[in-house]
Each structure stands twice: as structure tokens, then as C-alpha cells.
Design a protein around this motif. Structure first.
Motif, PDB file in Angstrom:
ATOM      1  N   ASP A 111       0.810  -1.226   0.000  1.00 34.32           N
ATOM      2  CA  ASP A 111       0.000   0.000   0.000  1.00 34.32           C
ATOM      3  C   ASP A 111       0.843   1.276   0.000  1.00 34.32           C
ATOM      4  N   GLU A 112       2.129   1.142  -0.291  1.00 39.98           N
ATOM      5  CA  GLU A 112       3.063   2.271  -0.381  1.00 39.98           C
ATOM      6  C   GLU A 112       3.238   3.021   0.938  1.00 39.98           C
ATOM      7  N   SER A 113       2.991   2.341   2.043  1.00 39.94           N
ATOM      8  CA  SER A 113       3.280   2.913   3.355  1.00 39.94           C
ATOM      9  C   SER A 113       4.706   2.504   3.729  1.00 39.94           C
ATOM     10  N   ALA A 114       5.107   2.839   4.945  1.00 39.51           N
ATOM     11  CA  ALA A 114       6.392   2.385   5.475  1.00 39.51           C
ATOM     12  C   ALA A 114       6.106   1.494   6.675  1.00 39.51           C
ATOM     13  N   VAL A 115       6.933   0.471   6.851  1.00 41.39           N
ATOM     14  CA  VAL A 115       6.739  -0.466   7.952  1.00 41.39           C
ATOM     15  C   VAL A 115       8.059  -0.665   8.686  1.00 41.39           C
ATOM     16  N   THR A 116       7.946  -0.762  10.009  1.00 41.13           N
ATOM     17  CA  THR A 116       9.091  -1.126  10.847  1.00 41.13           C
ATOM     18  C   THR A 116       8.761  -2.458  11.502  1.00 41.13           C
ATOM     19  N   ILE A 117       9.667  -3.413  11.323  1.00 41.64           N
ATOM     20  CA  ILE A 117       9.484  -4.747  11.870  1.00 41.64           C
ATOM     21  C   ILE A 117      10.588  -5.008  12.883  1.00 41.64           C
ATOM     22  N   THR A 118      10.193  -5.438  14.079  1.00 40.43           N
ATOM     23  CA  THR A 118      11.151  -5.726  15.141  1.00 40.43           C
ATOM     24  C   THR A 118      10.925  -7.134  15.681  1.00 40.43           C
ATOM     25  N   GLU A 119      11.891  -7.632  16.400  1.00 42.55           N
ATOM     26  CA  GLU A 119      11.815  -8.924  17.082  1.00 42.55           C
ATOM     27  C   GLU A 119      11.496 -10.084  16.147  1.00 42.55           C
ATOM     28  N   GLY A 120      11.811  -9.952  14.873  1.00 43.63           N
ATOM     29  CA  GLY A 120      11.514 -11.005  13.916  1.00 43.63           C
ATOM     30  C   GLY A 120      12.414 -12.205  14.089  1.00 43.63           C
ATOM     31  N   LYS A 121      11.796 -13.371  14.134  1.00 44.58           N
ATOM     32  CA  LYS A 121      12.592 -14.589  14.278  1.00 44.58           C
ATOM     33  C   LYS A 121      11.820 -15.794  13.749  1.00 44.58           C
ATOM     34  N   ILE A 122      12.601 -16.743  13.268  1.00 47.53           N
ATOM     35  CA  ILE A 122      12.070 -18.038  12.868  1.00 47.53           C
ATOM     36  C   ILE A 122      12.689 -19.054  13.806  1.00 47.53           C
ATOM     37  N   ILE A 123      11.849 -19.878  14.405  1.00 49.40           N
ATOM     38  CA  ILE A 123      12.318 -20.871  15.361  1.00 49.40           C
ATOM     39  C   ILE A 123      12.121 -22.251  14.744  1.00 49.40           C
ATOM     40  N   LYS A 124      13.228 -22.914  14.446  1.00 51.52           N
ATOM     41  CA  LYS A 124      13.166 -24.256  13.860  1.00 51.52           C
ATOM     42  C   LYS A 124      12.475 -25.213  14.825  1.00 51.52           C
ATOM     43  N   ASN A 125      11.486 -25.929  14.314  1.00 49.86           N
ATOM     44  CA  ASN A 125      10.708 -26.906  15.092  1.00 49.86           C
ATOM     45  C   ASN A 125      10.074 -26.275  16.333  1.00 49.86           C
ATOM     46  N   GLY A 126       9.739 -24.991  16.240  1.00 44.96           N
ATOM     47  CA  GLY A 126       9.193 -24.279  17.389  1.00 44.96           C
ATOM     48  C   GLY A 126       7.685 -24.164  17.413  1.00 44.96           C
ATOM     49  N   GLY A 127       7.008 -24.799  16.500  1.00 40.75           N
ATOM     50  CA  GLY A 127       5.552 -24.692  16.466  1.00 40.75           C
ATOM     51  C   GLY A 127       4.899 -26.007  16.105  1.00 40.75           C
ATOM     52  N   ILE A 138       7.159 -18.658  13.366  1.00 36.77           N
ATOM     53  CA  ILE A 138       7.593 -17.310  13.011  1.00 36.77           C
ATOM     54  C   ILE A 138       6.930 -16.317  13.965  1.00 36.77           C
ATOM     55  N   TYR A 139       7.663 -15.234  14.283  1.00 37.88           N
ATOM     56  CA  TYR A 139       7.160 -14.210  15.199  1.00 37.88           C
ATOM     57  C   TYR A 139       7.813 -12.883  14.827  1.00 37.88           C
ATOM     58  N   PHE A 140       7.019 -11.813  14.838  1.00 39.32           N
ATOM     59  CA  PHE A 140       7.571 -10.462  14.703  1.00 39.32           C
ATOM     60  C   PHE A 140       6.523  -9.435  15.081  1.00 39.32           C
ATOM     61  N   LYS A 141       6.985  -8.218  15.321  1.00 39.65           N
ATOM     62  CA  LYS A 141       6.101  -7.085  15.588  1.00 39.65           C
ATOM     63  C   LYS A 141       6.230  -6.101  14.437  1.00 39.65           C
ATOM     64  N   ALA A 142       5.111  -5.463  14.087  1.00 37.69           N
ATOM     65  CA  ALA A 142       5.120  -4.507  12.977  1.00 37.69           C
ATOM     66  C   ALA A 142       4.384  -3.237  13.372  1.00 37.69           C
ATOM     67  N   VAL A 143       4.951  -2.104  12.952  1.00 36.38           N
ATOM     68  CA  VAL A 143       4.316  -0.804  13.111  1.00 36.38           C
ATOM     69  C   VAL A 143       4.313  -0.146  11.738  1.00 36.38           C
ATOM     70  N   ASP A 145       3.494   3.218   9.286  1.00 31.23           N
ATOM     71  CA  ASP A 145       3.592   4.673   9.459  1.00 31.23           C
ATOM     72  C   ASP A 145       2.235   5.371   9.510  1.00 31.23           C
ATOM     73  N   TYR A 146       1.203   4.780   8.951  1.00 29.79           N
ATOM     74  CA  TYR A 146      -0.121   5.410   8.974  1.00 29.79           C
ATOM     75  C   TYR A 146      -0.825   5.224  10.321  1.00 29.79           C
ATOM     76  N   GLU A 147      -0.285   4.349  11.193  1.00 33.21           N
ATOM     77  CA  GLU A 147      -0.841   4.125  12.532  1.00 33.21           C
ATOM     78  C   GLU A 147       0.326   3.880  13.493  1.00 33.21           C
ATOM     79  N   PRO A 148       1.136   4.914  13.749  1.00 34.18           N
ATOM     80  CA  PRO A 148       2.395   4.728  14.490  1.00 34.18           C
ATOM     81  C   PRO A 148       2.240   4.344  15.960  1.00 34.18           C
ATOM     82  N   THR A 149       1.048   4.460  16.518  1.00 34.47           N
ATOM     83  CA  THR A 149       0.855   4.090  17.923  1.00 34.47           C
ATOM     84  C   THR A 149       0.357   2.650  18.083  1.00 34.47           C
ATOM     85  N   GLN A 150       0.085   1.974  16.971  1.00 38.21           N
ATOM     86  CA  GLN A 150      -0.413   0.602  17.026  1.00 38.21           C
ATOM     87  C   GLN A 150       0.704  -0.377  16.658  1.00 38.21           C
TER      88      GLN A 150
END
Length: 167
Positions: A111-127, A138-143, A145-150
Motif C-alpha cells: 500500500d506504499e506505506s512504510a513499515v518497521t518490523i522488530t523482534e523477527g525470528k524463525i524458530i526451527k521446530n518451534g511450532g 515465526i514471530y515479529f512485531k510490525a508498526v 507509518d499510517y498508525e504509528p501508535t499501534q
């Protein structure tokens, strides 16, 4: 007796020609199918997206793909012309040695926004898949730019391809 010898000779000759023909390289002797730089992190994932502050599930079991493009890891929830999750399609900075990834104000092509992804990781045999098969997680957090507080939490497991695990 002669007919039997001729038949045996014909069978042996045929087998020999098939063996010789099957062993020819046809120019592929130096071909290396190889892999991609991010191969260990590539795959299809069923991910549930949750709002971090409220704990409310925003999207359940959205299909995402991680893939390599010119040695760089990408993630997308694009399926054909539509999206299955939160409209995410972005490049990631990957650390292959510990299967982690991030993105800082990266272009979100969905959607041509900007995204910041943190804490991204893949855990082998973790699920576990829906049917209980042990798979990568897989796990990560995303923020965005159109909703910077979420902050959205993405967590899920690798797709097995088995019918009983499809969503």
C-alpha cells in the motif's frame, strides 16, 4: 537355441543402450540447482495478527510467504491480486546465522506505506500445525507509518501442505 541366443543378445544390447543413454549429461553435467541466500528462512506461514495493546485478534491464519529476491529476504501476504492479512509486502534485513529479521521504515509495496518490523525470528521446530505436526514457527512485531501508535504482533507456524492443516 539360436532364437533364444538372439533374444538374450537383443535384451542385453537394449539394456546396454538404455543404460548408456540414461547416463548422458546432455550439457547439464555442470548444472548446480543450488539454493538461495535466504533459503533457511523461506517458506509459507499461517500467521495470526494481534493488536499488542488490546490483545484483540485482527486477522486469523493469514497466509504469508517469505522468499528470496536477489539475496534479500522478503515477506508478503499477497495471494494473487489480493492480500490475506494486513497488506504487508516488504524487504527484510535478515541475519541467517540466528534466523532473525528486522526492517526499519522499509517500503511496504502492498500500500506504499512504510513499515518497521522488530523482534523477527524463525524458530526451527518451534511450532505445531493444526494437526499437531512439529513445524517451524515465526514471530515479529510490525508498526505501520499510517498508525504509528499501534503495534501488531504476527505469530504463526509454517505451512505443511497437508490437507488437514490448511486453513
Amino acid at each position: 537355441m539360436m532364437k533364444l541366443r538372439n533374444k538374450i543378445a537383443f535384451i542385453a544390447l537394449s539394456f546396454g543402450m538404455l543404460t548408456f543413454t540414461a547416463c548422458e549429461e546432455d550439457g547439464y553435467g555442470d548444472y548446480d540447482a543450488g539454493g538461495t541466500a535466504t533459503q533457511a528462512m523461506n517458506g509459507e506461514w499461517y500467521i495470526t495478527i494481534t493488536d499488542e495493546a488490546s490483545g484483540e485478534v485482527q486477522v486469523e491464519n493469514a497466509l504469508h510467504k517469505t522468499y528470496d529476491s536477489n539475496g534479500r529476504l522478503f515477506i508478503t501476504d499477497r495471494l494473487g491480486t489480493g492480500f490475506t492479512g494486513w497488506w504487508l509486502e516488504s524487504a527484510l534485513d535478515a541475519d541467517l546465522s540466528n534466523l532473525t529479521f528486522t526492517a526499519t521504515d522499509e517500503m511496504n509495496f502492498a500500500d506504499e506505506s512504510a513499515v518497521t518490523i522488530t523482534e523477527g525470528k524463525i524458530i526451527k521446530n518451534g511450532g505445531r500445525s493444526t494437526s499437531g505436526v512439529v513445524v517451524d514457527s515465526i514471530y515479529f512485531k510490525a508498526v505501520f507509518d499510517y498508525e504509528p501508535t499501534q503495534t501488531l504482533i504476527y505469530a504463526g507456524h509454517k505451512r505443511t501442505g497437508f490437507e488437514e492443516d490448511e486453513h
